[in-house]
Design a protein around this motif. Sequence first.
Motif, short mmCIF file in Angstrom:
data_model
loop_
_atom_site.label_atom_id
_atom_site.label_comp_id
_atom_site.label_asym_id
_atom_site.label_seq_id
_atom_site.Cartn_x
_atom_site.Cartn_y
_atom_site.Cartn_z
N ILE A 172 0.83 -1.22 0.00
CA ILE A 172 0.00 0.00 0.00
C ILE A 172 0.85 1.25 0.00
CG2 ILE A 172 -1.67 1.30 1.39
CD1 ILE A 172 -2.76 -1.48 2.30
N ALA A 173 1.97 1.23 0.72
CA ALA A 173 2.88 2.38 0.75
C ALA A 173 3.43 2.67 -0.64
CB ALA A 173 4.02 2.11 1.73
N HIS A 174 3.69 1.63 -1.42
CA HIS A 174 4.17 1.84 -2.78
C HIS A 174 3.11 2.51 -3.65
CE1 HIS A 174 8.11 0.13 -2.62
NE2 HIS A 174 7.69 -1.05 -2.19
N LEU A 175 1.83 2.17 -3.41
CA LEU A 175 0.77 2.84 -4.15
C LEU A 175 0.71 4.32 -3.81
CD1 LEU A 175 -2.23 0.32 -3.86
CD2 LEU A 175 -0.67 0.63 -5.79
N ASN A 176 1.06 4.64 -2.57
CA ASN A 176 1.03 6.03 -2.11
C ASN A 176 2.22 6.84 -2.61
OD1 ASN A 176 -1.18 6.99 -0.69
ND2 ASN A 176 -0.65 5.84 1.16
N ALA A 177 3.28 6.14 -3.02
CA ALA A 177 4.52 6.84 -3.38
C ALA A 177 4.36 7.64 -4.66
CB ALA A 177 5.64 5.81 -3.53
#
Length: 266
Positions: A261-266
Amino acid sequence: MADRPVLLLGGTAEARSLAADLHAAGIPVVSSLAGRVRDPRLPVGPVRIGGFGGVEGLVGWLREHDVAAVVDATHPFARTMSEHAAGAAEQLGTPLLRLRRPAWQPSESDRWEQVADIGEAARAVADRTVAHLAGVDPSGMDSAGRRLRVLLTTGRQDVGVFADNADAWFLIRVVDPPTCPLPPRHQIVRSRGPYDLSGELTLLRENSIDVLVAKNSGGDLTRAKLTAAAELGVPVVMVQRPPEPALGTAVHTAAAAKEWIAHLNA
């Protein structure tokens, strides 16, 4: 992604852990529970309870709430919800992650009869019942005239599949009481994990259990029953998981899901 929420299809310990992690990180998340358990353990943050109304209902909900991603962290046997999540995500092009704990694997000390579904499990127990009454129990013990004693731990929705077995005795362990037909000879035990080895050994011994029926849910919350069965030489009829939808990425831990999910936010 910005402030767009993640829809977390939950009900598992992994889902609760992920909800807490996302909440602490300031990532908006809405947890959805099926509502099959009367008093569920609620995750941190907003929660909705109940179905969506199939794939189209879920598509509508995702659009209405401008959902950035879907995390399917349902029980490994919640096949219908997983299929609906995959179908809705595919229609909308929404990123989909499956969070699944690894399945249990038998060791040399385990005596598993692996079956494809709950119907096969009921047939396996029926076969063992006949053999047991005839005195040719697979364990090699003389069982003539004694009823097979079964510990059934597959959940209340599957109990009815065993209702036609009038010759075995069932100890049925559930969180909520079953509402379906029950085997003529049974006892209900209501409890919720986690379970420890000492307690599981006591349960099997005090009830003279001949066979354990379980689903391959994986995880540590209920693993002790398998360890206890192996220690006591009790065979296990193990229901294998249904196939997963092909769509989406799969991870085994809440930490890996948070990273995705953090990668989607990046």
